[in-house]
Design a protein around this motif. Structure first.
Motif, mmCIF file in Angstrom:
data_model
loop_
_atom_site.group_PDB
_atom_site.id
_atom_site.type_symbol
_atom_site.label_atom_id
_atom_site.label_comp_id
_atom_site.label_asym_id
_atom_site.label_seq_id
_atom_site.Cartn_x
_atom_site.Cartn_y
_atom_site.Cartn_z
ATOM 1 N N GLU B 434 0.820 -1.207 0.000
ATOM 2 C CA GLU B 434 0.000 0.000 0.000
ATOM 3 C C GLU B 434 0.852 1.253 0.000
ATOM 4 N N GLY B 435 1.903 1.251 -0.757
ATOM 5 C CA GLY B 435 2.726 2.447 -0.874
ATOM 6 C C GLY B 435 3.630 2.694 0.313
ATOM 7 N N ARG B 436 3.915 1.673 1.122
ATOM 8 C CA ARG B 436 4.814 1.868 2.255
ATOM 9 C C ARG B 436 5.952 0.867 2.180
ATOM 10 N N ASP B 631 6.562 6.184 3.687
ATOM 11 C CA ASP B 631 5.339 6.318 2.902
ATOM 12 C C ASP B 631 5.735 6.839 1.516
ATOM 13 N N THR B 632 5.582 6.015 0.498
ATOM 14 C CA THR B 632 6.071 6.425 -0.820
ATOM 15 C C THR B 632 5.149 7.439 -1.505
ATOM 16 N N VAL B 633 3.970 7.667 -0.957
ATOM 17 C CA VAL B 633 3.089 8.682 -1.541
ATOM 18 C C VAL B 633 3.538 10.072 -1.098
ATOM 19 N N THR B 634 3.908 10.196 0.174
ATOM 20 C CA THR B 634 4.258 11.519 0.699
ATOM 21 C C THR B 634 5.736 11.659 1.047
ATOM 22 N N GLY B 635 6.445 10.552 1.194
ATOM 23 C CA GLY B 635 7.833 10.602 1.638
ATOM 24 C C GLY B 635 7.973 10.578 3.152
#
Lengths: 283, 771, 156
Positions: B434-436, B631-635
């Motif tokens: 989930e993007g982490r 978190d790869t969506v926000t960094g």
């Protein structure tokens, strides 16, 4: 500070009269913003008009049209816990839950918060996303304004001198869902960026961004795209681009304008995915 | 036996009752309240003041400026600082004037009425600007300033230091792998929950009593007396409870100004800084640029290391030369390099002074050094723990520069951290979910405890009870409790029967300060020795009372001396003390004082230039493992779990040690991920807690496991070494290594803010999470 | 301009004259000699000034004293009158949850309100309820342990 007069009117009318008669007076709701500003010696008001204890400004009640009216002096804690703020209205309570910290939520009010016009605040984008109406009064008249029109610029709302927010009205909502995505450095911080998304099960979607401009950022084009395809990556991406085109983020101590532009489509996509999944689960 | 027990702190009860008295709670009759006016200019000549309006403002009793202080300077290493800005200002926020008035509001209002005429000078805001030819000079007389060492100061160069052991230049060709990188570590604000403050009162004889939030009453005394040209006998410095320090309260803050106001007004004056002033006026952790060069062999042998450090010292030297030299000495890490060369400079800039902050330069230098070791491990395909084990320091070896390492628990620390964290079974690389992305990282460290002078006086009162006076300030880390435990153990008493006297320059023995993780080892050693002195004197009395040889005697639990093997034959402390007071011998006073004098540089092994102090301390060791999620969506990055194993020699109070390690970890985590001072030109843009953020409960993992390792240090009280700082040293490095494990990206700049991480992810190869 | 104000503090009515914009924190500390509430930031962020108003944690530094007349106030000085309060104080002392102590007053009162309302509070409840109280010394771990030590597990 020893020159400050504190008025404690018992009724809304008395409060409005005091504000009309004392143009230099400041209304004080929960005090969390105003007293902090006074403590920082940025303001030395000669008079304060306290709205505490004015019954007409308190309470959350159902309205005849099936909507909800939240009195201006309702504390964030109560908005955060309000069960009737569910479905498409859920982003409002979720936004309230993310404000500052529990003790501040025990004090701060919805009226006080939105009157400040803080570009990083949580309730404004949520209220824009649910198409809320702001009820306003001065000593002579009342009026209503959509949330979209209410937030104008940096720390500037459509309130004129002598006016107070008296209530926030949320429209009758069908079933649906909502979410509030907020990026912060640490818990309780003002957002770097936030996304409020409200979706009805009939498909109408509305999004608004916080922290990405002097006022909540919204776009009819983005809403149309989201309404057409909440679960469709291309539509959501196009909606993110549309919001990016009207956003006016600034550099500040929490992050750069550029970073916020990067975040808009990414956080919108996450919000959309969350809302879509919530709708699927409910179906 | 009280040593090793998790005893509650002696001051905990009053703090839970809300009855502890900090400087903001101390009042004196007739007290005035003070406020400070800070400079709005980063660099300017002060041409004059107009105080007329301010003096006429309601409630104003005194105003002081640089015209009221002598042309005398204070400074721990380089005496470059006046009590208040005099002649010129060198940073935005530098105290320029101060007002004492009947109320705080009146003092603040009067400050706003003070007019200062400035003639602007060009401001230099970075070391590069400051060292450029033709740069405007902050301290024109720096060459003439009194210094405690050969600093090499000239222009805007505050100090320079270098150490070299072995020949690095000859070593590089022998390496199979040489890494060289510049790393940038940023400033950090201490954010002790209590802002700094002081209260000064002048008596009828002109003697000044000064209470202040401090980490050393003796440094307060020295700084105030040096900057105001007062003999030390005219100033008595006292300590209320302290609400945290972390280095912010070790050297001078508002004390000299508060004394000036008290002298001028003739009234007691209390000055507590507002939070924004505390951010802007006092000190910060050094921003540092560090070039690290590390050479190794393919088999994992570390061969050579070179480190070059450029410290942004801000406008005044403060502890900068000490921080620089310490960073350089520790840059070898706890490894057996064949050759090490470390050199650097402190540069004056027109910003808030940088000074002591927990770790004293280690977080900045190890951010680069421990990433290099990790990177070498990665490139040669060796486990990071194993690489460190291959090269680890051991007891009996010497540290970079030549000082003996007499105890070393590094191996046990690594074993413990490795085992507790499940390192061997960790997921390799990142796990995208989930993007982490998750990753684990580790780092090791060493630190010193000791340095400079300390003493202890243990007195037996008439009734046999004990008062311990060390002059050591408990800043919340628990030294009162720990020193009491040491004293109690030495005298076989219950620690609750030991009274701890507060630090008082009139009555306490000299104690350099609560800093450098030194109190448990250095002062504890004095406490133990002074207690032994009491034991000896008590036994002399008992030998006469019991008519036996002193060699037949032993201490008994609960305050008595008896004949060994004869349970009935004993005499209590009470009776001993009575005899001493009224009949023979004189009151029993045990005393000890010493100065740590083990040289840190052995001239036969190493070359040192500009070495500010040649005696640092004994060595503690540590190993940290962290698990992070990106978190790869926000960094945004957060720490999920952490393990910190620390060799403290002997944990006198294990709960206190854990408290230090846990707190240091979170402070280091804040430094690595979210704390960032933002400068807008020379002005601090975020000098408030709304805008400068430290971790909250919700940002902090519950799973921070402290593992205490005990490798006893000879000559230490019960083998104990310090624990105050080591827990922060390699948190940033371990987190950086963990983020690299998760994302494949290496970071050479701090903090690893969400913005910085997202940008790095987006420029990384797609298979590593980049998009 | 001074306002005559009757504050209900720790069960006792205190009559004070306060300035119009005077904060409750100033009144407690300077007029009522209740020094347990601390001034850490004056901005409502650090939590060192937290007291209970109508039983709920609030920021004394952001409350106007004159606006508090109708609400019972509880400060740290009264915490030991109550068994739950004493249990929390004892746990903080015994479990090493007190270092410099500057956050302790606010921390205890907030924890007290939590456990009074939710006696079976668990880890995430504690972290959420105390998220507005900063501590720079402890890393939070021992404070959590102390609060959970006093909490009663569900079903017991």
């Amino acid at each position: 500070m020893s020159d400050t007069v504190l008025h404690r009117p018992a009724t809304l009318h008395a409060a409005l009269e005091l504000l009309a008669d004392n143009p230099d007076a400041h209304a004080i709701a929960g005090g969390v913003s105003l007293v902090a500003i006074i403590n920082a010696q940025l303001l030395a008001p000669t008079a304060l008009v306290s709205l505490r204890g004015i019954g007409e400004l308190e309470g959350i009640r159902a309205t005849p049209d099936g909507g909800i009216a939240i009195g201006a002096m309702t504390r964030h804690r109560a908005v955060a816990a309000e069960a009737r703020l569910r479905g498409p209205l859920g982003c409002v309570s979720e936004a309230a839950r993310s404000i500052a910290s529990p003790p501040v939520r025990n004090m701060g009010t919805i009226g006080g918060s939105i009157s400040l016009g803080d570009p990083g605040a949580d309730l404004p984008p949520a209220l824009v996303a649910v198409d809320a109406t702001i009820e306003i009064a001065n000593a002579r008249r009342t009026r209503r304004l959509s949330a979209r029109e209410f937030f104008v610029d940096w720390y500037t709302t459509a309130l004129e001198p002598g006016e107070l927010v008296t209530a926030v009205r949320l429209p009758a909502s069908e079933s649906g869902t909502a979410c509030y995505e907020k990026l912060v450095r640490v818990a309780g911080d003002i957002c770097i960026a936030s996304v409020a998304l409200s979706v009805s099960s009939s498909g109408t979607a509305r999004a608004a961004l916080g922290g990405c401009g002097p006022a909540p950022v919204f776009s009819d084009e983005a809403d149309a795209l989201l309404s057409r395809g909440l679960g469709d990556a291309a539509s959501v991406q196009a909606a993110g681009a549309a919001l990016g085109r009207v956003a006016k983020p600034m550099d500040d101590v929490r992050g750069s304008a550029d970073y916020r532009r990067m975040l808009i489509p990414r956080m919108l996509a996450r919000a959309a995915a969350r809302a879509f999944a919530q709708l699927e689960r409910a179906a | 036996m009280s040593v090793g027990r998790r005893l509650p702190r002696v001051d905990a009860r009053e703090k839970t009752d809300g009855r502890a008295r900090y400087i903001g709670d101390v009042e004196r009759p007739g007290m005035l309240h003070a406020a400070i006016l800070g400079s709005g200019c980063a660099h300017a000549i002060i041409e004059g003041y107009d105080l007329t309006e301010a003096l006429a403002a309601p409630g104003v009793r005194a105003i002081v400026t640089g015209d009221d202080c002598p042309d005398a300077r204070m400074g721990a290493f380089i005496k470059d600082e006046h009590a208040i800005a005099k002649g010129k200002v060198r940073y935005v926020g530098e105290p320029v004037a101060a007002v004492a008035a009947d109320t705080l509001a009146q003092a603040q209002a009067a400050c706003r009425l003070i007019q200062v005429r400035y003639r602007d000078l060009a401001a230099v805001l970075t070391p590069t600007e400051a060292l450029a030819p033709g740069a405007c000079i902050l301290h024109e007389d720096v060459a003439a300033y009194e210094k405690v060492f050969d600093a090499g100061s000239h222009g805007n160069l505050c100090s320079r230091t270098s150490y070299a052991e072995g020949d690095v230049d000859a070593s590089w060709p022998e390496c199979d792998l040489v890494l060289e990188d510049w790393f940038e570590a940023h400033a950090q604000a201490h954010v002790a929950l209590e802002p700094v403050g002081a209260l000064a009162e002048v008596d009828a004889n002109g003697r000044v009593t000064l209470w202040s939030a401090n980490q050393s009453v003796f440094r307060v005394q020295a700084n105030v007396c040096e900057s105001l040209d007062l003999p030390m006998s005219r100033l008595r410095c006292l300590t209320p409870r302290i609400g945290g320090g972390f280095g912010n309260k070790m050297e001078a803050h508002v004390q000299p100004i508060t004394v000036m106001l008290a002298l001028k007004s003739g009234r007691p004056v209390r000055l507590i800084l507002t939070r924004p002033d505390d951010f802007e006026m006092v000190r910060v952790r050094h921003p540092a640029r560090v070039r690290v060069k590390t050479g190794a062999k393919r088999d994992g042998t570390l061969v050579a290391r070179e480190v070059e450090v450029i410290l942004d010292g801000g406008a005044y030297a403060d502890d900068s030369p000490g921080v620089l030299s310490f960073m350089l000495r520790m840059c070898s890490g706890p490894y057996r390099f064949r050759a090490v060369k470390a050199h650097g400079k402190v540069v004056y800039t027109n910003k808030l002074r940088s000074g002591a902050f927990r770790g004293f330069g280690q977080p900045q230098v190890q951010f680069g050094c421990e990433q290099h070791v990790d990177e070498i491990a990665k490139r040669i395909g060796m486990d990071p723990f194993d690489l460190r084990r291959r090269n680890q320091k051991q007891a009996g070896e010497h540290w970079f520069g030549g000082q003996d390492v007499r105890s070393c628990g590094l191996a046990q620390c690594m074993d413990a951290a490795e085992r507790a964290s499940g390192w061997r079974n960790r997921r390799r690389g990142g796990k995208a979910d989930e993007g982490r992305l998750r990753g684990m990282g580790m780092a090791v460290t060493a630190h010193i405890s000791a340095t400079l002078a300390t003493g202890a006086i243990v007195r037996m009162l008439e009734d046999g009870s004990i008062v311990l006076n060390t002059g050591a300030t408990d800043i919340g880390q628990g030294s009162d409790t720990v020193l009491g435990q040491i004293c109690a153990a030495a005298l076989r008493l219950d620690p609750r029967d030991i009274a701890i006297a507060g630090p008082d320059t009139d009555g306490s023995p000299y104690n350099w300060g609560t800093t450098a993780s030194r109190v448990t080892y250095t002062t504890g050693r004095s406490v133990q020795a002074a207690a032994r002195d009491v034991e000896r004197q008590a036994k002399e009395q008992a030998a006469e009372i019991l008519e036996c040889s002193i060699d037949d005697l032993e201490l008994r639990e609960g305050g008595a001396v008896g004949i060994a093997g004869v349970p009935g034959k004993q005499v209590t402390f009470r009776d001993i003390s009575r005899r001493a007071h009224w009949r023979r011998g004189g009151p029993i006073i045990g005393r000890h004082s010493w100065v740590f004098d083990k040289p840190s540089i052995d001239p036969k092994r190493a070359v040192a230039i500009g070495n500010p102090s040649n005696a640092a301390g004994v060595f503690s060791f540590g190993a940290v493992v962290v698990e992070v999620e990106v978190d790869t969506v926000t960094g945004k990055t957060r720490v999920l779990r952490a393990w910190s194993a620390v060799d403290v020699g002997k944990a006198i109070n294990p709960a206190a040690v854990e408290g230090q390690i846990e707190g240091a970890f979170v402070q280091g985590m804040g430094y690595a991920l979210v704390e960032e001072l933002v400068w807008d030109g020379g002005r601090l843009a975020n000098p408030t807690l709304m805008d400068y953020k430290i971790p909250t409960f919700r940002d902090t993992p519950y799973d921070i496991e402290t593992i205490i390792v005990e490798a006893p240090e000879p000559d230490a009280p019960f083998g104990a070494k310090g624990a105050g700082e080591i827990g922060i040293n390699v948190v940033a490095a371990a987190i950086a290594n963990a983020v690299t494990d998760a994302t494949g990206v290496r970071f050479t700049k701090l903090p690893l803010s969400s913005e910085r991480v997202l940008r790095a992810l987006l420029s990384a190869p797609a298979d590593k999470g980049g998009r | 301009m001074s306002i005559a104000c009757r504050l209900n503090v720790n069960g006792a009515i205190q009559s004070v004259e306060v300035d119009g914009a005077e904060t409750l924190l100033t009144t407690l500390r300077e007029r009522l000699a209740l020094l347990g509430a601390k001034r850490g930031c004056d901005q409502g962020v650090c939590g060192a000034c937290t007291v209970l108003m109508d039983g709920m944690p609030v920021r004394a530094c952001l409350s106007l004293a004159a606006n508090c007349a109708d609400s019972p106030l509880t400060t740290i000085e009264a915490l030991n009158r109550d068994a739950l309060g004493r249990d929390l104080q004892h746990a903080f002392v015994e479990l090493g949850a007190v270092q410099c102590g500057f956050c302790t007053s606010g921390m205890l009162l907030t924890a007290y309100a939590l456990l009074r309302d939710n006696p079976s509070a668990e880890l995430d409840d504690v972290r959420e309820a105390l998220s507005g109280n900063l501590c720079r010394c402890s890393g939070y771990r021992k404070i959590i342990d102390a609060v959970l030590h006093v909490a009663r597990p569900r079903g017991s």
